[in-house]
Scaffold this motif. Structure first.
Motif, short mmCIF file in Angstrom:
data_model
loop_
_atom_site.label_atom_id
_atom_site.label_comp_id
_atom_site.label_asym_id
_atom_site.label_seq_id
_atom_site.Cartn_x
_atom_site.Cartn_y
_atom_site.Cartn_z
N GLU A 148 1.81 -5.16 4.98
CA GLU A 148 0.99 -6.34 4.78
C GLU A 148 -0.51 -5.99 4.73
OE1 GLU A 148 1.95 -9.04 7.86
OE2 GLU A 148 3.99 -9.42 7.14
N LEU A 149 -0.90 -4.97 5.46
CA LEU A 149 -2.31 -4.56 5.47
C LEU A 149 -2.68 -3.76 4.24
CD1 LEU A 149 -2.65 -3.57 9.24
CD2 LEU A 149 -3.48 -5.65 8.12
N ASP A 150 -1.76 -2.94 3.77
CA ASP A 150 -2.06 -2.11 2.59
C ASP A 150 -0.74 -1.76 1.92
OD1 ASP A 150 -2.99 -0.42 0.66
OD2 ASP A 150 -4.23 0.78 2.00
N SER A 151 -0.55 -2.25 0.69
CA SER A 151 0.71 -2.01 -0.03
C SER A 151 0.59 -0.89 -1.06
CB SER A 151 1.15 -3.31 -0.73
OG SER A 151 0.16 -3.70 -1.68
N THR A 152 -0.52 -0.15 -1.03
CA THR A 152 -0.73 0.87 -2.06
C THR A 152 -0.24 2.25 -1.64
OG1 THR A 152 -2.97 1.34 -1.25
CG2 THR A 152 -2.74 -0.37 -2.93
N HIS A 153 0.04 2.43 -0.36
CA HIS A 153 0.42 3.76 0.12
C HIS A 153 1.93 3.98 -0.02
CE1 HIS A 153 -3.52 4.80 1.60
NE2 HIS A 153 -3.58 3.68 2.30
N TYR A 154 2.28 5.09 -0.62
CA TYR A 154 3.68 5.40 -0.85
C TYR A 154 4.42 5.65 0.45
CZ TYR A 154 7.77 8.23 -1.93
OH TYR A 154 9.04 8.74 -1.97
N PHE A 155 3.75 6.30 1.41
CA PHE A 155 4.47 6.68 2.64
C PHE A 155 4.93 5.45 3.42
CE2 PHE A 155 -0.03 6.61 3.79
CZ PHE A 155 -0.06 5.85 4.94
N ILE A 156 4.28 4.29 3.25
CA ILE A 156 4.75 3.07 3.92
C ILE A 156 6.04 2.58 3.25
CG2 ILE A 156 4.18 0.68 4.51
CD1 ILE A 156 1.25 1.44 4.52
N HIS A 157 6.04 2.57 1.91
CA HIS A 157 7.25 2.16 1.18
C HIS A 157 8.41 3.10 1.47
CE1 HIS A 157 5.43 -1.01 -1.35
NE2 HIS A 157 4.33 -0.25 -1.29
N TYR A 158 8.12 4.37 1.58
CA TYR A 158 9.18 5.35 1.87
C TYR A 158 9.84 5.05 3.21
CZ TYR A 158 11.43 9.78 2.95
OH TYR A 158 12.34 10.74 3.30
N ARG A 159 9.05 4.77 4.22
CA ARG A 159 9.60 4.50 5.55
C ARG A 159 10.41 3.20 5.55
NH1 ARG A 159 5.48 7.92 6.73
NH2 ARG A 159 5.59 9.07 8.71
N ILE A 160 9.96 2.21 4.80
CA ILE A 160 10.72 0.96 4.72
C ILE A 160 12.08 1.21 4.08
CG2 ILE A 160 10.80 -1.31 3.59
CD1 ILE A 160 7.78 -1.49 4.00
N SER A 161 12.09 2.01 3.01
CA SER A 161 13.38 2.34 2.37
C SER A 161 14.27 3.13 3.31
CB SER A 161 13.13 3.16 1.09
OG SER A 161 12.40 2.40 0.15
N LEU A 162 13.67 4.01 4.09
CA LEU A 162 14.45 4.80 5.06
C LEU A 162 15.07 3.90 6.13
CD1 LEU A 162 15.25 7.66 6.00
CD2 LEU A 162 13.13 7.70 7.33
N ALA A 163 14.27 2.96 6.64
CA ALA A 163 14.79 2.05 7.67
C ALA A 163 15.91 1.17 7.11
CB ALA A 163 13.64 1.19 8.21
N TYR A 164 15.76 0.69 5.88
CA TYR A 164 16.83 -0.10 5.26
C TYR A 164 18.09 0.73 5.09
CZ TYR A 164 14.46 -4.47 3.99
OH TYR A 164 13.86 -5.71 4.01
#
Length: 202
Positions: A148-164
């Motif tokens: 929510e604070l920053d959606s441009t960083h790939y490493f945040i998306h990667y961790r979300i996919s990992l948790a899912y």
């Protein structure tokens, strides 16, 4: 008789010599003339400053003022001569910092960015701790906070996919949501191949 004539001639010579030399001045008469020599001088050559005229005092005052102004101008010139190179050197060395400090918008923007970065790091680190403990939902919650604070960083998306992927594989939860999120991430970051490994979990 002859001797008397020689004495007479000697007396005549002595009188003539005294007439040529003139009367000898006494010590007292010479002192009087010495003292009188000062009295005979022009009185305008001697200035009594205690009883000087207003015009003379004004002239002296103006002369002193001009001298003070000349000294002050010299000191100003000397100060500028020394301080100008020092100011220029300081500006060259610390100019960027001074410009940033004088710009309140830049300062606020940097503080804002630093504040966001600290929050993102906190959410990600806390999510990693939950993920290592097997609390995948808690980890996903923290990762989404960072997103929510920053959606441009790939490493945040990667961790979300990992948790899912862990939720779907081990807890059999949120598989459809995880698959949808993985597809969106692959479209957003097509050059990142790590997330392709998560396809096998769905």
């Amino acid at each position: 008789m002859g001797g008397f004539g020689s004495v007479q001639s000697m007396n005549t010579i002595m009188k003539n010599n005294r007439a040529l030399i003139g009367k000898r001045k006494s010590m007292f008469s010479s002192k009087k003339e010495y003292i009188g020599s000062f009295q005979d001088k022009d009185p305008e050559e001697f200035i009594d400053y205690k009883s000087a005229t207003p015009e003379l005092l004004e002239e002296i005052r103006l002369r002193l003022q001009k001298k003070k102004k000349a000294n002050f101008r010299f000191l100003i010139f000397l100060f500028l001569l020394v301080s100008t190179p020092a100011f220029w050197l300081t500006y060259l060395l610390f100019g960027n910092n001074i410009r940033n400090e004088n710009n309140p918008f830049t300062e606020k923007s940097e503080l804002f960015q630093n504040s966001i970065s600290k929050k993102i790091i906190f959410y990600i680190e806390d999510g990693d701790d939950w993920l290592n403990q097997g609390k995948f939902e808690n980890a996903l919650f923290q990762y989404n906070k960072a997103l929510e604070l920053d959606s441009t960083h790939y490493f945040i998306h990667y961790r979300i996919s990992l948790a899912y992927s862990y939720l779907c594989r081990y807890d059999h939860l949120l598989c459809e949501e995880g698959k949808k999120q993985l597809e969106e991430t692959l479209l957003k970051f097509p050059n990142e191949s790590k997330q392709s490994d998560f396809k096998s979990f769905y």
